[in-house]
Scaffold this motif. Structure first.
Motif, PDB file in Angstrom:
ATOM      1  N   PRO A   2      19.785 -55.600  86.876  1.00 55.00           N
ATOM      2  CA  PRO A   2      21.057 -56.134  87.367  1.00 55.00           C
ATOM      3  C   PRO A   2      21.305 -57.528  86.777  1.00 55.00           C
ATOM      4  O   PRO A   2      20.354 -58.242  86.447  1.00 55.00           O
ATOM      5  CB  PRO A   2      20.851 -56.201  88.884  1.00 55.00           C
ATOM      6  N   HIS A   3      22.575 -57.881  86.642  1.00 54.64           N
ATOM      7  CA  HIS A   3      22.908 -59.207  86.095  1.00 54.64           C
ATOM      8  C   HIS A   3      22.723 -60.269  87.176  1.00 54.64           C
ATOM      9  O   HIS A   3      23.003 -60.024  88.353  1.00 54.64           O
ATOM     10  CB  HIS A   3      24.363 -59.228  85.635  1.00 54.64           C
ATOM     11  N   THR A   4      22.312 -61.437  86.755  1.00 55.92           N
ATOM     12  CA  THR A   4      22.277 -62.585  87.666  1.00 55.92           C
ATOM     13  C   THR A   4      22.806 -63.810  86.916  1.00 55.92           C
ATOM     14  O   THR A   4      22.736 -63.851  85.684  1.00 55.92           O
ATOM     15  CB  THR A   4      20.843 -62.936  88.145  1.00 55.92           C
ATOM     16  N   ALA A   5      23.336 -64.763  87.643  1.00 55.23           N
ATOM     17  CA  ALA A   5      23.737 -66.044  87.046  1.00 55.23           C
ATOM     18  C   ALA A   5      23.660 -67.095  88.138  1.00 55.23           C
ATOM     19  O   ALA A   5      23.958 -66.817  89.302  1.00 55.23           O
ATOM     20  CB  ALA A   5      25.156 -65.958  86.490  1.00 55.23           C
ATOM     21  N   GLU A   6      23.242 -68.294  87.760  1.00 58.55           N
ATOM     22  CA  GLU A   6      23.195 -69.371  88.758  1.00 58.55           C
ATOM     23  C   GLU A   6      24.616 -69.657  89.241  1.00 58.55           C
ATOM     24  O   GLU A   6      24.861 -69.817  90.434  1.00 58.55           O
ATOM     25  CB  GLU A   6      22.572 -70.608  88.120  1.00 58.55           C
ATOM     26  N   ILE A   7      25.544 -69.706  88.277  1.00 59.47           N
ATOM     27  CA  ILE A   7      26.942 -69.988  88.639  1.00 59.47           C
ATOM     28  C   ILE A   7      27.854 -69.020  87.888  1.00 59.47           C
ATOM     29  O   ILE A   7      27.737 -68.874  86.661  1.00 59.47           O
ATOM     30  CB  ILE A   7      27.318 -71.444  88.286  1.00 59.47           C
ATOM     31  N   VAL A   8      28.751 -68.368  88.620  1.00 54.47           N
ATOM     32  CA  VAL A   8      29.761 -67.489  88.017  1.00 54.47           C
ATOM     33  C   VAL A   8      31.119 -68.177  88.118  1.00 54.47           C
ATOM     34  O   VAL A   8      31.491 -68.672  89.188  1.00 54.47           O
ATOM     35  CB  VAL A   8      29.809 -66.128  88.741  1.00 54.47           C
ATOM     36  N   ILE A   9      31.840 -68.204  87.007  1.00 53.29           N
ATOM     37  CA  ILE A   9      33.209 -68.753  87.003  1.00 53.29           C
ATOM     38  C   ILE A   9      34.162 -67.591  86.742  1.00 53.29           C
ATOM     39  O   ILE A   9      34.021 -66.891  85.730  1.00 53.29           O
ATOM     40  CB  ILE A   9      33.366 -69.834  85.909  1.00 53.29           C
ATOM     41  N   ASP A 180      30.968 -60.332  97.228  1.00 55.82           N
ATOM     42  CA  ASP A 180      30.184 -59.958  98.404  1.00 55.82           C
ATOM     43  C   ASP A 180      29.624 -61.210  99.064  1.00 55.82           C
ATOM     44  O   ASP A 180      29.073 -62.089  98.394  1.00 55.82           O
ATOM     45  CB  ASP A 180      29.041 -59.022  97.987  1.00 55.82           C
ATOM     46  N   VAL A 181      29.772 -61.242 100.382  1.00 55.39           N
ATOM     47  CA  VAL A 181      29.351 -62.407 101.155  1.00 55.39           C
ATOM     48  C   VAL A 181      28.341 -61.942 102.192  1.00 55.39           C
ATOM     49  O   VAL A 181      28.572 -60.929 102.869  1.00 55.39           O
ATOM     50  CB  VAL A 181      30.577 -63.053 101.857  1.00 55.39           C
ATOM     51  N   SER A 192      33.847 -55.037  86.539  1.00 56.76           N
ATOM     52  CA  SER A 192      33.968 -53.782  85.786  1.00 56.76           C
ATOM     53  C   SER A 192      32.770 -53.591  84.862  1.00 56.76           C
ATOM     54  O   SER A 192      32.637 -52.548  84.236  1.00 56.76           O
ATOM     55  CB  SER A 192      35.279 -53.784  84.989  1.00 56.76           C
ATOM     56  N   ASN A 193      31.907 -54.597  84.793  1.00 53.22           N
ATOM     57  CA  ASN A 193      30.664 -54.499  84.019  1.00 53.22           C
ATOM     58  C   ASN A 193      29.452 -54.446  84.949  1.00 53.22           C
ATOM     59  O   ASN A 193      28.339 -54.785  84.553  1.00 53.22           O
ATOM     60  CB  ASN A 193      30.567 -55.717  83.084  1.00 53.22           C
ATOM     61  N   GLY A 194      29.672 -54.084  86.206  1.00 51.38           N
ATOM     62  CA  GLY A 194      28.580 -54.016  87.176  1.00 51.38           C
ATOM     63  C   GLY A 194      28.460 -55.285  87.997  1.00 51.38           C
ATOM     64  O   GLY A 194      29.130 -56.284  87.725  1.00 51.38           O
ATOM     65  N   PRO A 195      27.609 -55.265  89.053  1.00 52.46           N
ATOM     66  CA  PRO A 195      27.490 -56.442  89.916  1.00 52.46           C
ATOM     67  C   PRO A 195      26.719 -57.583  89.247  1.00 52.46           C
ATOM     68  O   PRO A 195      25.891 -57.344  88.379  1.00 52.46           O
ATOM     69  CB  PRO A 195      26.707 -55.915  91.129  1.00 52.46           C
ATOM     70  N   VAL A 196      27.044 -58.803  89.671  1.00 49.43           N
ATOM     71  CA  VAL A 196      26.324 -59.985  89.187  1.00 49.43           C
ATOM     72  C   VAL A 196      25.874 -60.756  90.427  1.00 49.43           C
ATOM     73  O   VAL A 196      26.702 -61.223  91.216  1.00 49.43           O
ATOM     74  CB  VAL A 196      27.213 -60.903  88.326  1.00 49.43           C
ATOM     75  N   ALA A 197      24.563 -60.877  90.617  1.00 50.72           N
ATOM     76  CA  ALA A 197      24.051 -61.641  91.759  1.00 50.72           C
ATOM     77  C   ALA A 197      24.201 -63.123  91.468  1.00 50.72           C
ATOM     78  O   ALA A 197      23.792 -63.594  90.405  1.00 50.72           O
ATOM     79  CB  ALA A 197      22.584 -61.286  91.997  1.00 50.72           C
ATOM     80  N   SER A 198      24.795 -63.851  92.400  1.00 51.42           N
ATOM     81  CA  SER A 198      24.967 -65.298  92.232  1.00 51.42           C
ATOM     82  C   SER A 198      25.281 -65.915  93.579  1.00 51.42           C
ATOM     83  O   SER A 198      26.029 -65.331  94.373  1.00 51.42           O
ATOM     84  CB  SER A 198      26.115 -65.592  91.257  1.00 51.42           C
TER      85      SER A 198
END
Ligand SMILES: Cc1cc2nc3c(=O)[nH]c(=O)nc-3n(C[C@H](O)[C@H](O)[C@H](O)COP(=O)(O)OP(=O)(O)OC[C@H]3O[C@@H](n4cnc5c(N)ncnc54)[C@H](O)[C@@H]3O)c2cc1C
Length: 386
Positions: A2-9, A180-181, A192-198
């Motif tokens: 799964p994708h992750t990022a510290e900060i998503v803009i 998601d909260v 549309s490219n899957g979930p990103v945990a952040s």
């Protein structure tokens, strides 16, 4: 994986790009910018007039410009990319004493906050700067030599390229469809490219900011408002360093664009909505105001097919909404610029990065621009809106 990022803009316009650059400059490299279009600049940024000015009426907007304009001036040294900054100035032309008094009050405020290049002008001086202006009714004006224009597309691309060089990632052609909260706050975004945990998400979605905030259950008072620009065919004979000229009585304004002009006017009959088609009837309206201020503009040639429309993202007090959302930890806003998002993009990037990384900023009192001001009756009113 799964994708992750510290900060998503969310949003890769000039604001998302500036936030990304300021974050990476502060040492935060795990930044993911998500842009739903296949290329950057298809939102408001690519439609902008590119005007930058410090001649505002409120402290917060003046401070935003005092940070931003030197960044545009030194953009190439700072980022390695051009900004197209041209310091031709903004010339506000008053034909009514109340407008001149208003300019004087703003001038005093701007000077008190440290703006050096602004000056009040008498009627003769206004005419000397742009001799083509109708002058018999002019009572004075104000001019600031460090105001001017930038190329918004270049600034956006420059911020983003420099951010990517420092480690940020840009996804193009990917839409954010959910936020998601959980009990701790923002947990992930759906795309549309899957979930990103952040745990940290910035809503920099321009005129679509309210729709994006709603994905996290947050109501934003940001509405889209169509704004039309009319370029002209070549029009020789005007001063070489023609400033942005604003007729304060009608709101008509124009600046040089290549060998022609770019003209704008705030049509009071415009109504909110996602309308981006150019209305040809606008041309006659704007030319009426143009000729009233510059008689030789009766000779202007306009090709309606070259005119365009874009969207302002307007808030009730015509100030941006920047900073954390109290009810949803980890969600940050950077939107609602009410027509000033290009000129204030550097300050917005700095303020947002400061608030995310440190919780405060020395740039200005962040409470002035928070979302909570609308519920708490702490509205500011910017009246110097074009
Ligand atoms: C005609 C006109 C003239 C203007 N003149 C000036 C001026 O002279 N000076 C000035 O300072 N400002 C001006 N502005 C305002 C300025 O253009 C905007 O304030 C600024 O561009 C806002 O930048 P932004 O990055 O917030 O928004 P945008 O450039 O609109 O970027 C937002 C991005 O978010 C993306 N997005 C939206 N939803 C999603 C999603 N769900 N998932 C992924 N991506 C998403 C969009 O595709 C878009 O690219 C003008 C605007 C217009 C229309």
């Amino acid at each position: 994986m799964p994708h992750t990022a510290e900060i998503v803009i969310i949003g890769g316009g000039i604001v998302g790009s500036s936030v990304a650059w300021h974050l990476t400059k502060a040492g935060c490299r795990d930044v993911l910018v998500i842009e739903r279009e296949s290329q950057q600049g298809l939102g408001s940024t690519g439609k902008s007039m590119g005007g930058v000015r410090a001649q505002f009426s409120t402290d917060v907007n003046i401070r935003m410009s005092l940070y931003s304009i030197p960044i545009f001036a030194a953009f190439e040294e700072i980022t390695g990319y051009p900004s197209g900054y041209k310091s031709h100035g903004y010339l506000f032309v008053a034909t009514q004493q109340r407008h001149l008094d208003y300019l004087r009050r703003n001038f005093d405020r701007q000077v008190a906050l440290g703006l050096q290049a602004v000056e009040m002008l008498g009627p003769e001086e206004v005419r000397r700067r742009v001799p083509q202006l109708r002058g018999d009714d002019v009572v004075g004006g104000s001019f600031c030599a460090s105001d001017g224009f930038v190329d918004p597309y270049s600034v956006m691309k420059g911020f983003m390229a420099a951010a990517v060089e420092r480690g940020a990632t840009l996804w193009r052609g990917v839409e954010v469809t959910g936020i998601d909260v959980d009990a701790r706050g923002v947990a992930s975004v759906r795309t549309s490219n899957g979930p990103v945990a952040s745990r940290t998400v910035v809503d920099a979605a321009g005129p679509w900011a309210a729709q994006v905030a709603l994905l996290a259950g947050v109501q934003l008072p940001v509405v889209p408002l169509r704004r039309m620009l009319v370029p002209t065919e070549p029009f020789p004979g005007l001063p070489d360093r023609l400033p942005m000229v604003i007729d304060m009585t009608t709101g008509f304004h124009f600046r040089p664009e290549g060998v022609g002009l770019l003209m704008a006017w705030n049509d009071p009959e415009e109504t909110p909505g996602f309308k981006t088609a150019f209305d040809p009837a606008f041309i006659e309206k704007i030319l009426t105001h143009a000729v009233a201020r510059v008689p030789s503009f009766a000779e202007l040639q306009v090709n309606p097919r070259r005119a365009w429309a874009g969207l302002y993202a307007v808030t009730p007090d015509h100030h941006a909404i920047i900073g954390p959302v109290r009810e949803v930890p980890g969600l940050y806003l950077a939107n609602g610029f009410s027509g000033h998002g290009v000129m204030h993009s550097p300050a917005t990037g700095r303020l947002t990065a400061d608030l995310i990384l440190r919780g405060s900023s020395s740039l200005l009192d962040a409470r002035d621009l928070d979302l909570a001001r609308f519920g708490e009756g702490r509205l500011l009113e910017e009246t110097a809106v074009l």
